[in-house]
Write an enzyme that holds these catalytic residues in place. Structure first.
Site, PDB file in Angstrom:
ATOM      1  N   SER A 128       3.885  -8.213   1.348  1.00 46.73           N
ATOM      2  CA  SER A 128       2.537  -8.427   1.861  1.00 46.73           C
ATOM      3  C   SER A 128       1.916  -9.685   1.293  1.00 46.73           C
ATOM      4  CB  SER A 128       1.631  -7.243   1.517  1.00 46.73           C
ATOM      5  OG  SER A 128       0.314  -7.520   1.955  1.00 46.73           O
ATOM      6  N   LYS A 182       4.652   0.053   2.240  1.00 52.76           N
ATOM      7  CA  LYS A 182       4.073  -1.127   2.908  1.00 52.76           C
ATOM      8  C   LYS A 182       3.346  -0.724   4.188  1.00 52.76           C
ATOM      9  CE  LYS A 182       2.991  -5.306   4.085  1.00 52.76           C
ATOM     10  NZ  LYS A 182       3.043  -5.559   5.450  1.00 52.76           N
ATOM     11  N   HIS A 185       0.130   0.673   3.182  1.00 55.97           N
ATOM     12  CA  HIS A 185      -0.695  -0.487   2.792  1.00 55.97           C
ATOM     13  C   HIS A 185      -1.373  -1.062   4.034  1.00 55.97           C
ATOM     14  CE1 HIS A 185      -1.097  -4.873   2.813  1.00 55.97           C
ATOM     15  NE2 HIS A 185      -1.409  -4.814   1.542  1.00 55.97           N
ATOM     16  N   ASN A 186      -0.601  -1.232   5.089  1.00 52.25           N
ATOM     17  CA  ASN A 186      -1.179  -1.804   6.313  1.00 52.25           C
ATOM     18  C   ASN A 186      -2.194  -0.861   6.948  1.00 52.25           C
ATOM     19  OD1 ASN A 186       0.650  -3.871   5.868  1.00 52.25           O
ATOM     20  ND2 ASN A 186       1.062  -4.140   8.039  1.00 52.25           N
ATOM     21  N   GLU A 189      -5.175  -1.309   5.125  1.00 52.60           N
ATOM     22  CA  GLU A 189      -5.717  -2.620   5.548  1.00 52.60           C
ATOM     23  C   GLU A 189      -6.556  -2.454   6.827  1.00 52.60           C
ATOM     24  OE1 GLU A 189      -2.646  -5.768   5.711  1.00 52.60           O
ATOM     25  OE2 GLU A 189      -3.238  -6.131   7.776  1.00 52.60           O
TER      26      GLU A 189
HETATM   27  C1  6PG Z   1       0.420  -8.195   5.058  1.00 55.32           C
HETATM   28  C2  6PG Z   1      -0.107  -7.919   6.436  1.00 55.32           C
HETATM   29  C3  6PG Z   1       0.911  -8.300   7.436  1.00 55.32           C
HETATM   30  C4  6PG Z   1       0.328  -8.528   8.773  1.00 55.32           C
HETATM   31  C5  6PG Z   1       0.260  -7.401   9.696  1.00 55.32           C
HETATM   32  C6  6PG Z   1      -1.014  -7.329  10.501  1.00 55.32           C
HETATM   33  O1  6PG Z   1       0.460  -7.257   4.322  1.00 55.32           O
HETATM   34  O2  6PG Z   1       0.732  -9.353   4.770  1.00 55.32           O
HETATM   35  O3  6PG Z   1      -0.409  -6.579   6.574  1.00 55.32           O
HETATM   36  O4  6PG Z   1       1.927  -7.373   7.396  1.00 55.32           O
HETATM   37  O5  6PG Z   1      -0.687  -9.405   8.850  1.00 55.32           O
HETATM   38  O6  6PG Z   1       1.338  -7.627  10.537  1.00 55.32           O
HETATM   39  O7  6PG Z   1      -0.895  -6.303  11.342  1.00 55.32           O
HETATM   40  P1  6PG Z   1      -1.529  -6.203  12.767  1.00 55.32           P
HETATM   41  O8  6PG Z   1      -1.023  -7.339  13.590  1.00 55.32           O
HETATM   42  O9  6PG Z   1      -1.053  -4.893  13.230  1.00 55.32           O
HETATM   43  O10 6PG Z   1      -3.017  -6.291  12.572  1.00 55.32           O
END
Ligand code: 6PG
Length: 478
Positions: A128, A182, A185-186, A189
């Site tokens: 990430s 991970k 984590h997303n 996010e």
């Molecule tokens: C990270 C982000 C990365 C990414 C995702 C965004 O941890 O660096 O989470 O994995 O920016 O792909 O996800 P979406 O396109 O689903 O918003």
């Protein structure tokens, strides 16, 4: 053979990880399906360190020291399988194949099973931090065997972000554990971003502030408990003006949030495990709602009644503080739910994931990096088996302190027609999880009524059924 590690797939994430490795003193073998990307990397950044570039997979593998370690940075899905298949033609048992893409964890479990049966180590690794993180220090979440981590771990730890001298990389657990963590984590996010967006919307609607003024509020919040990368970039984005129109940048961006799938996967997995991650789910659905263009048009055409009260905020500063507290409380709930999900998946798959360690490696490098993650690590240090993060002494008082603000904000939002699905669902979760009695008793009674699905009693052990269509006598089933 001179290279310490090889990277195949030299799009921006792969290139930047390769450069990061080289800058940290490793000799990096390079490979890409088309030579032009490899050439471009060498041309622009060849001076970053020692690179050994190859056009063929055979030469690429031959350039690696044993046990060979190959980091795959290609698009998740079929492309990853194809690259793995080709690599295995040239690698030998004992070699380590690392998938650093955003793979779906069932794929990682499948690949690990298949490759370990053939004698390879397969390490599904969450990375990430976007492009910038890949180059200067990401958070890294590797799964796989301990043995593979012994070889690979030191390299990954070295190139990861560091907070207080501690690397933002640690061994997560077997097979799919790294990609699972991970994924969550997303999901977190998504929840974080949605909560921030709701706070912004509230400030804008209730106080009529400009985007730039709200940007200043976020910048101020970033000096306290909420300090985090996402709050910081929010302040920057809100302060930005569109060069072409002179309008606030946020006003020229179409209001439809997209996603590549990790949030959806998080929710799907939570449904399978039966873990209520309502904050993440609402955040994911809010993106879906924003993108439901025909439905949104139909609703506006139908002129659905607002029946709002008309927002009168008597004390501007008090309202801003209420929103800040509601945001923090909702955020804590979203993290608490995410950590519950990690615990449930870990138990289901036998991964033995250390949640405190996850919080520790998320303190730097990754998108959800935040000051309060230290507090989460401390909470799991106090009790590694903590059943509920918001029951920890620190978070219990942090959330309790904000609860009045939270209620005011959610109720005012409802009265004024501002959608705050993540704020509201997090508060509902908070009230639900702390409730002495839930109306689930009635649901069990209904289930027993129409389907003889049985129920437990509060006053004695056993499984019971009431003969609803006969004399309503109760029978004990077991
Ligand atoms: C990270 C982000 C990365 C990414 C995702 C965004 O941890 O660096 O989470 O994995 O920016 O792909 O996800 P979406 O396109 O689903 O918003």
């Amino acid at each position: 053979a001179v290279a310490d590690i090889g990277v195949t797939g030299l799009a921006v994430m792969g290139s930047n990880l390769a450069r990061n490795l080289a800058r940290n003193g490793y000799t990096v073998a390079l490979h890409n399906r088309s030579w032009s990307k490899t050439a471009a990397l060498l041309e622009a950044h060849g001076s970053d360190g020692e690179f050994v570039a190859s056009e063929s997979v055979a030469d690429f593998v031959a350039s690696l020291k044993r046990p060979r370690t190959v980091l795959i940075m290609v698009k998740a899905g079929a492309a990853t399988d194809a690259v793995i298949e080709e690599l295995t033609q040239h690698l030998e048992p004992g070699d380590i194949i690392v998938d650093g893409g955003n793979a779906h964890f069932p794929d990682t479990i499948r690949r690990e099973k298949d490759l370990s049966a053939r004698g390879f180590h397969f390490v599904g690794t969450g990375v990430s931090g976007g492009e910038e993180g890949a180059l200067n220090g990401p958070a890294i979440m590797p799964g796989g065997t301990r043995e593979a981590y012994d070889t690979l771990g030191p390299m990954l730890e070295k190139i990861s972000a560091h907070v207080d001298g501690v690397p933002c990389c640690t061994y997560i657990g077997p097979d799919g554990a790294g990609h699972y963590v991970k994924m969550v984590h997303n999901g977190i996010e998504y929840a974080d971003m949605q909560l921030i967006a709701e706070a912004y919307d509230l400030l804008r609607t209730a106080l009529g502030l400009s985007a730039a003024e709200i940007g200043e509020i976020f910048a101020d919040w970033n000096t306290g408990d909420l300090e985090s990368y996402l709050i910081e970039i929010t302040a920057t984005v809100l302060a930005h003006t569109d060069a072409e129109t002179g309008k606030a940048f946020v006003d020229v961006v179409a209001d439809q949030a997209e996603q590549k799938g990790t949030g959806r996967w998080t929710v799907q997995s939570a449904l399978d495990l039966g873990v209520p991650i309502t904050g993440i789910a609402e955040a994911t659905f809010a993106r879906a709602l924003s993108g439901s263009v025909p439905q949104r048009e139909a609703a506006r055409a139908a002129d659905l009644a607002a029946a709002t009260a008309g927002w009168d905020v008597p004390d501007r500063d008090a309202f801003i503080e209420d929103v800040r507290r509601a945001l923090y409380a909702s955020k804590v709930v979203a993290y608490s739910q995410g950590f519950d999900q990690i615990a449930a998946a870990s138990a289901e798959h036998g991964w033995d994931v250390d949640r405190g360690a996850c919080a520790r490696i998320w303190r730097g490098g990754c998108i959800i990096r935040a000051r309060f993650l230290n507090r989460i690590t401390e909470a799991y240090e106090r009790d590694a088996n903590l059943p509920l993060l918001i029951a920890d002494e620190y978070f219990a008082s942090a959330v309790s302190n904000g609860v009045e603000s939270w209620r005011r904000v959610v109720s005012q939002a409802a009265l004024n027609g501002v959608p705050v699905p993540a704020f509201a669902s997090s508060l509902a979760y908070y009230d639900g999880v702390r409730a002495e009695h839930l109306p689930a008793a009635l649901i069990q009674a209904q289930r027993d009524f129409f389907g003889a699905h049985t129920y437990h009693r509060v006053d004695k052990d056993g499984v019971f059924h009431t003969e609803w269509s006969a004399d309503r006598s109760e029978t004990q089933q077991s």
